[in-house]
Structures are given as C-alpha cells and as structure tokens.
Design a protein around this motif. Structure first.
Motif, PDB file in Angstrom:
ATOM      1  N   ALA A 170       1.378  65.415 -47.771  1.00 15.16           N
ATOM      2  CA  ALA A 170       0.521  64.533 -48.559  1.00 15.16           C
ATOM      3  C   ALA A 170      -0.471  65.348 -49.386  1.00 15.16           C
ATOM      4  O   ALA A 170      -0.803  64.981 -50.508  1.00 15.16           O
ATOM      5  CB  ALA A 170      -0.217  63.557 -47.649  1.00 15.16           C
ATOM      6  N   GLU A 171      -0.933  66.468 -48.820  1.00 12.17           N
ATOM      7  CA  GLU A 171      -1.918  67.284 -49.522  1.00 12.17           C
ATOM      8  C   GLU A 171      -1.339  67.926 -50.777  1.00 12.17           C
ATOM      9  O   GLU A 171      -2.057  68.129 -51.750  1.00 12.17           O
ATOM     10  CB  GLU A 171      -2.462  68.363 -48.587  1.00 12.17           C
ATOM     11  CG  GLU A 171      -3.359  67.815 -47.486  1.00 12.17           C
ATOM     12  CD  GLU A 171      -3.764  68.900 -46.500  1.00 12.17           C
ATOM     13  OE1 GLU A 171      -4.500  68.580 -45.557  1.00 12.17           O
ATOM     14  OE2 GLU A 171      -3.328  70.043 -46.676  1.00 12.17           O
ATOM     15  N   VAL A 172      -0.035  68.243 -50.749  1.00 16.47           N
ATOM     16  CA  VAL A 172       0.538  68.917 -51.910  1.00 16.47           C
ATOM     17  C   VAL A 172       1.166  67.938 -52.893  1.00 16.47           C
ATOM     18  O   VAL A 172       1.489  68.315 -54.001  1.00 16.47           O
ATOM     19  CB  VAL A 172       1.602  69.967 -51.487  1.00 16.47           C
ATOM     20  CG1 VAL A 172       0.966  71.029 -50.636  1.00 16.47           C
ATOM     21  CG2 VAL A 172       2.766  69.312 -50.778  1.00 16.47           C
ATOM     22  N   ILE A 173       1.343  66.685 -52.505  1.00 15.10           N
ATOM     23  CA  ILE A 173       1.923  65.712 -53.422  1.00 15.10           C
ATOM     24  C   ILE A 173       0.959  65.426 -54.560  1.00 15.10           C
ATOM     25  O   ILE A 173       1.331  65.424 -55.721  1.00 15.10           O
ATOM     26  CB  ILE A 173       2.300  64.416 -52.685  1.00 15.10           C
ATOM     27  CG1 ILE A 173       3.537  64.649 -51.824  1.00 15.10           C
ATOM     28  CG2 ILE A 173       2.551  63.286 -53.665  1.00 15.10           C
ATOM     29  CD1 ILE A 173       3.953  63.465 -50.997  1.00 15.10           C
ATOM     30  N   ASP A 174      -0.298  65.165 -54.223  1.00  9.04           N
ATOM     31  CA  ASP A 174      -1.300  64.886 -55.242  1.00  9.04           C
ATOM     32  C   ASP A 174      -2.021  66.175 -55.640  1.00  9.04           C
ATOM     33  O   ASP A 174      -2.095  67.124 -54.869  1.00  9.04           O
ATOM     34  CB  ASP A 174      -2.324  63.877 -54.727  1.00  9.04           C
ATOM     35  CG  ASP A 174      -1.725  62.488 -54.538  1.00  9.04           C
ATOM     36  OD1 ASP A 174      -0.723  62.193 -55.211  1.00  9.04           O
ATOM     37  OD2 ASP A 174      -2.245  61.722 -53.721  1.00  9.04           O
ATOM     38  N   LEU A 175      -2.553  66.179 -56.845  1.00  7.49           N
ATOM     39  CA  LEU A 175      -3.383  67.296 -57.258  1.00  7.49           C
ATOM     40  C   LEU A 175      -4.656  67.334 -56.421  1.00  7.49           C
ATOM     41  O   LEU A 175      -5.156  66.282 -56.001  1.00  7.49           O
ATOM     42  CB  LEU A 175      -3.748  67.148 -58.738  1.00  7.49           C
ATOM     43  CG  LEU A 175      -2.600  67.325 -59.736  1.00  7.49           C
ATOM     44  CD1 LEU A 175      -3.008  66.814 -61.108  1.00  7.49           C
ATOM     45  CD2 LEU A 175      -2.174  68.783 -59.822  1.00  7.49           C
TER      46      LEU A 175
END
Length: 354
Positions: free
Chosen positions: A27-32
C-alpha cells in the motif's frame, strides 16, 4: 491443546502477520508519498480555486508533487480520487511512450515509412509526399496534411485507410498541423509490431511498475486503441506519469522509459499552434509567443510551456505539467473551455510558491 496444534496455530498467526505487513508495504508504494501542505501553497490554492470559480471554470481535481511527494491534492465537482477521468489528448503522450518503448525494443524506427506498414490500405494513387511520411512525422504532427484528416464513426470505415486517403499537400516534416488521427496511426503501428494493443503493451512496461491499474482505452471498429484520445486514468496516475517523466524515465531505480526518449518527447521538435488553428492564423486570433502556451513548440506528442516546462495536454483542461526547475509535477482534470485561462491560473498562483 496439543503441542503440535499450538505450533500450527503459531505458524498461522505468523503467516497472517507477514501477509498484513506485506500488504502494508504494498500500500505504501502504490500511492505517491505524502508531505504536509505548506501554508503558502494552501493559500495559493484557495486563490486558484476562487479565481477558477469566478471565471466559471469547472476544475475537477488538482494534485501537486514536489520533490517526489504529494504536497497538495483536492477533488471537487465531478472529480473523485478513485474514479478514472477522461483524458482526451493526454492519451497522446502515452501513445508516444509506447512508440519509444517499441523503438527501444528494436521493433520500429523513427525513420520508418508509414506506408510500409499498411500496403493493403493505400489509396489508388500514392503521392511522393505520402511515400515520404515517417513515424517521426506522425509524432511531431508534421505529416504534411493541409487539413486534419477526418472520418465517420462506423464499422464500415477503416481509420488507417481514411488517414492515408487524405491528400498530403506539404512535404512531411515541414508543416505543422494538429493531427489526432495521426496518433491513431501510431497506435496501429505499435499494435502491428508488438502484437499487442497499446494498452496491453504499456501494462507490463509502464502501468504495472507505476502501480497503475490497467486502464480503459477506447478502440476503433478495427480493435485498435484510439491512441490520440480515449484513455481514462485517475489523477494520481497522471501525477505518477509526470513524476516518471520528471525523473527522466526512472522509477524505483528502474529505467522504465529510455532517458533519451523522455528528452526527445519533451523538447521542442517543431513550431506549433493549438488544435483547430493554423500557424498563419495565430496573429489574426491575437495569439503570440508571449501570451500563448500553444506557441512554445511541440515535441513528440507533448507541448512546451512558457515558463520553460512541458506538458501532456487534453481537451477541456486535462494536464500533466512537468516543472523540472522546481522538481515538481502538477496534474489537473477539469471541464473547462478557456484552456489558456486555466494554465494562467497555474502560472500565476502555483508556480510562485513551489
């Protein structure tokens, strides 16, 4: 409870915790990444939206990325953070990206002649100018047409054939004329040389590495992505694409797009004017290089901007604006008639506080 049962339960608990941790990491790397909005930016954006409302501009979303982190985002009106938005001609930038990747893969070249890809779709008489038209001419919208090729919607019309049937009045490479059907022809060429529709070819090469859900992209009756229009993405997806271009094609240490291709896409390749206007008509309509962001030059399916940055640009005010000297990206979706007025709001309110 037996010792064996206890060990099994403990193992299951550890597995569940590991899945939870992995999901959190994903989840942390999906969004900027996010950062706090500076007070100066918050005030500037209040002014931006107020001035837009005063001028009846229907802004749907704005996302601003600075130094790789989102420092501002807002959705309103028909905008929603989880809903893909129609991009109109911003689609062209993604088609040009697919062309660059296919060239890097050795599947096509800038100097390839367009007619060589479609020997069965040529008009009865093939002019010397049509014979001379190259992939690069399609990218720079210098195909040589005196009027933009048009076509009727319908299964009985082959869009490539309609493009090739349009008289090529000028020597290719010498005359700029906005040409959306030319971008469709690029999409058709990519599909031919890769065996995949552009949306599928980009899925593993671009969308998946950027954690962008495979988007919807409209097709012609021939089953080819429209290329010049018809793509739908979320605002954050646009910001990610802008960030990728800002980083010269690199993402998490991986070269997604060749750096040289990003440079060629984003630099001035030819003189330009906004869609629907001929260069010689610009002064008649009150356009000058000092006042118009459509007269700063055209790259490979991207525009230069007056402040020295570059953008992907779509009808009704869809933008990916890349500002290298501020290390920033601005993504906007809207339904606006005054596109220059919308860009002026960006230059007057957002750039000074970046």
């Amino acid at each position: 409870m037996s010792k064996k049962t206890c060990l099994f339960a403990a193992a299951m608990l550890m597995a569940l915790m590991a899945c939870k941790n992995n999901a959190s990491t994903t989840a942390e790397v999906i969004d900027l990444p996010r950062a706090e909005t500076p007070d100066s930016m918050a005030a500037a954006m209040d002014t931006f939206f107020q001035e837009a409302a005063n001028d009846s501009m229907d802004i749907h979303s704005v996302m601003i990325v600075k130094d790789g982190k989102v420092i501002y985002s807002r959705w309103q009106s028909e905008g929603a953070d989880s809903v893909p938005h129609v991009l109109h001609s911003v689609s062209k930038t993604f088609t040009a990206t697919a062309v660059g990747l296919a060239i890097a893969d050795g599947k096509m070249a800038l100097t390839d002649k367009v007619i060589d890809y479609f020997p069965d779709k040529l008009p009865a008489e093939v002019s010397d100018n049509l014979k001379a038209m190259t992939v690069r001419d399609l990218l720079t919208m210098t195909c040589g047409h005196d009027e933009e090729p048009s076509f009727r919607d319908g299964a009985d019309i082959d869009w490539v054939q309609a493009f090739l049937a349009q008289p090529v009045v000028h020597e290719p490479g010498t005359f700029y004329l906005y040409n959306s059907l030319g971008t469709y022809v690029l999409s058709a060429i990519v599909q031919q040389v890769t065996g995949e529709k552009v949306v599928d070819y980009l899925n593993t090469r671009l969308f998946e590495p950027l954690h962008i859900d495979k988007p919807k992209w409209e097709e012609s009756p021939q089953g080819i992505n429209c290329g010049g229009w018809g793509l739908y993405l979320k605002t954050e997806d646009l910001a990610k694409m802008g960030q990728l271009l800002l980083q010269k094609g690199q993402w998490n240490g991986q070269q997604i797009i060749p750096e040289e291709w990003v440079s060629e896409m984003s630099k001035k390749q030819t003189e330009s004017i906004n869609p629907g206007t001929r260069i010689e008509q610009a002064e008649e309509r009150g356009m000058t290089k000092e006042t118009s962001d459509w007269m700063q030059g055209y790259g490979y399916q991207m525009w230069r901007c007056r402040p020295g940055c570059f953008r992907a640009d779509g009808a009704r005010g869809q933008y990916i604006i890349v500002v290298p000297d501020k290390n920033a990206v601005i993504a906007i979706t809207s339904n606006v008639g005054d596109l220059q007025g919308e860009l002026n709001l960006v230059w007057n309110n957002i750039l000074p506080v970046l």
